[in-house]
Design a protein around this motif. Sequence first.
Motif, PDB file in Angstrom:
ATOM      1  N   ASP A  36      54.374  43.531  73.186  1.00 14.03           N
ATOM      2  CA  ASP A  36      54.899  44.135  71.965  1.00 14.03           C
ATOM      3  C   ASP A  36      53.764  44.424  70.981  1.00 14.03           C
ATOM      4  O   ASP A  36      52.835  43.628  70.844  1.00 14.03           O
ATOM      5  CB  ASP A  36      55.908  43.215  71.271  1.00 14.03           C
ATOM      6  N   VAL A  37      53.868  45.552  70.299  1.00 16.20           N
ATOM      7  CA  VAL A  37      52.889  45.907  69.269  1.00 16.20           C
ATOM      8  C   VAL A  37      53.322  45.223  67.972  1.00 16.20           C
ATOM      9  O   VAL A  37      54.475  45.314  67.565  1.00 16.20           O
ATOM     10  CB  VAL A  37      52.813  47.435  69.076  1.00 16.20           C
ATOM     11  N   VAL A  38      52.390  44.495  67.355  1.00 19.76           N
ATOM     12  CA  VAL A  38      52.677  43.755  66.123  1.00 19.76           C
ATOM     13  C   VAL A  38      51.669  44.136  65.044  1.00 19.76           C
ATOM     14  O   VAL A  38      50.619  44.707  65.336  1.00 19.76           O
ATOM     15  CB  VAL A  38      52.634  42.220  66.365  1.00 19.76           C
ATOM     16  N   GLN A  39      52.009  43.812  63.812  1.00 15.42           N
ATOM     17  CA  GLN A  39      51.109  44.012  62.683  1.00 15.42           C
ATOM     18  C   GLN A  39      50.641  42.646  62.208  1.00 15.42           C
ATOM     19  O   GLN A  39      51.434  41.714  62.117  1.00 15.42           O
ATOM     20  CB  GLN A  39      51.828  44.711  61.532  1.00 15.42           C
ATOM     21  N   VAL A  40      49.373  42.527  61.891  1.00 16.85           N
ATOM     22  CA  VAL A  40      48.844  41.293  61.324  1.00 16.85           C
ATOM     23  C   VAL A  40      48.935  41.451  59.809  1.00 16.85           C
ATOM     24  O   VAL A  40      48.367  42.379  59.235  1.00 16.85           O
ATOM     25  CB  VAL A  40      47.387  41.036  61.776  1.00 16.85           C
ATOM     26  N   SER A  41      49.690  40.541  59.175  1.00  9.79           N
ATOM     27  CA  SER A  41      49.953  40.689  57.740  1.00  9.79           C
ATOM     28  C   SER A  41      49.184  39.702  56.874  1.00  9.79           C
ATOM     29  O   SER A  41      49.329  39.701  55.661  1.00  9.79           O
ATOM     30  CB  SER A  41      51.457  40.536  57.469  1.00  9.79           C
ATOM     31  N   GLY A  42      48.363  38.864  57.481  1.00 12.72           N
ATOM     32  CA  GLY A  42      47.584  37.910  56.707  1.00 12.72           C
ATOM     33  C   GLY A  42      46.354  37.453  57.472  1.00 12.72           C
ATOM     34  O   GLY A  42      46.207  37.709  58.663  1.00 12.72           O
ATOM     35  N   GLY A  43      45.472  36.785  56.778  1.00 10.83           N
ATOM     36  CA  GLY A  43      44.249  36.286  57.414  1.00 10.83           C
ATOM     37  C   GLY A  43      43.169  37.344  57.488  1.00 10.83           C
ATOM     38  O   GLY A  43      43.269  38.421  56.894  1.00 10.83           O
ATOM     39  N   GLN A  44      42.131  37.048  58.261  1.00 15.01           N
ATOM     40  CA  GLN A  44      40.978  37.942  58.319  1.00 15.01           C
ATOM     41  C   GLN A  44      41.254  39.265  59.025  1.00 15.01           C
ATOM     42  O   GLN A  44      40.529  40.225  58.849  1.00 15.01           O
ATOM     43  CB  GLN A  44      39.800  37.249  58.986  1.00 15.01           C
ATOM     44  N   PHE A  45      42.331  39.330  59.822  1.00 15.81           N
ATOM     45  CA  PHE A  45      42.673  40.563  60.525  1.00 15.81           C
ATOM     46  C   PHE A  45      43.860  41.285  59.872  1.00 15.81           C
ATOM     47  O   PHE A  45      44.510  42.108  60.502  1.00 15.81           O
ATOM     48  CB  PHE A  45      42.969  40.275  61.998  1.00 15.81           C
ATOM     49  N   SER A  46      44.120  40.981  58.614  1.00 15.78           N
ATOM     50  CA  SER A  46      45.224  41.586  57.887  1.00 15.78           C
ATOM     51  C   SER A  46      45.131  43.103  57.919  1.00 15.78           C
ATOM     52  O   SER A  46      44.067  43.678  57.702  1.00 15.78           O
ATOM     53  CB  SER A  46      45.225  41.095  56.435  1.00 15.78           C
TER      54      SER A  46
END
Length: 166
Positions: free
Chosen positions: A115-125
């Motif tokens: 599944d394609v996800v979005q990173v919403s926090g941290g260094q890869f936000s």
Amino acid sequence: MKSWYLLYCKRGEQQRAKLHLENQNLTCYYPEVEIEKVVRGSRKAMNEPLFPSYVFIEFDEELGPSFTTIRSTRGVVDFVRFGGLPTKVPDTLIMDLKKIEIHNEAVSTLPKAGDVVQVSGGQFSGFEAIYKESDGEKRSILLVTLINQQVRVPISNKDITWDRDK
């Protein structure tokens, strides 16, 4: 003769309605499904109503209690009606729901591998990534594309968002 009916309950008060209806010697059925959710970054198996705000009840309308008494029960709003009268629910529907509930497996609300996800926090936000696998209760392994290569990166579950409908 006993028949099944469907009650509409106040939001979040199905359990209260069920308790008070059972105190009136009515048979209640409140189908639930076990789902797996991420709560505060960790996976938890939880029971949720299959039909939020609805409770099935079985009673003999000739022996009582009356429709008015049932409608006046705490947590209950009203019967589901068609044409002004409370509608009877077929026994076969209740039996089928009970069969489904018995064979229920936990439904995951977490992404699946690929599944394609979005990173919403941290260094890869802000990065888009591919969900690879779980890494314990609080983290997951994602494939993040950096300089044209996919890199495995552990990211906290609370920092992952995705479209559950895809």
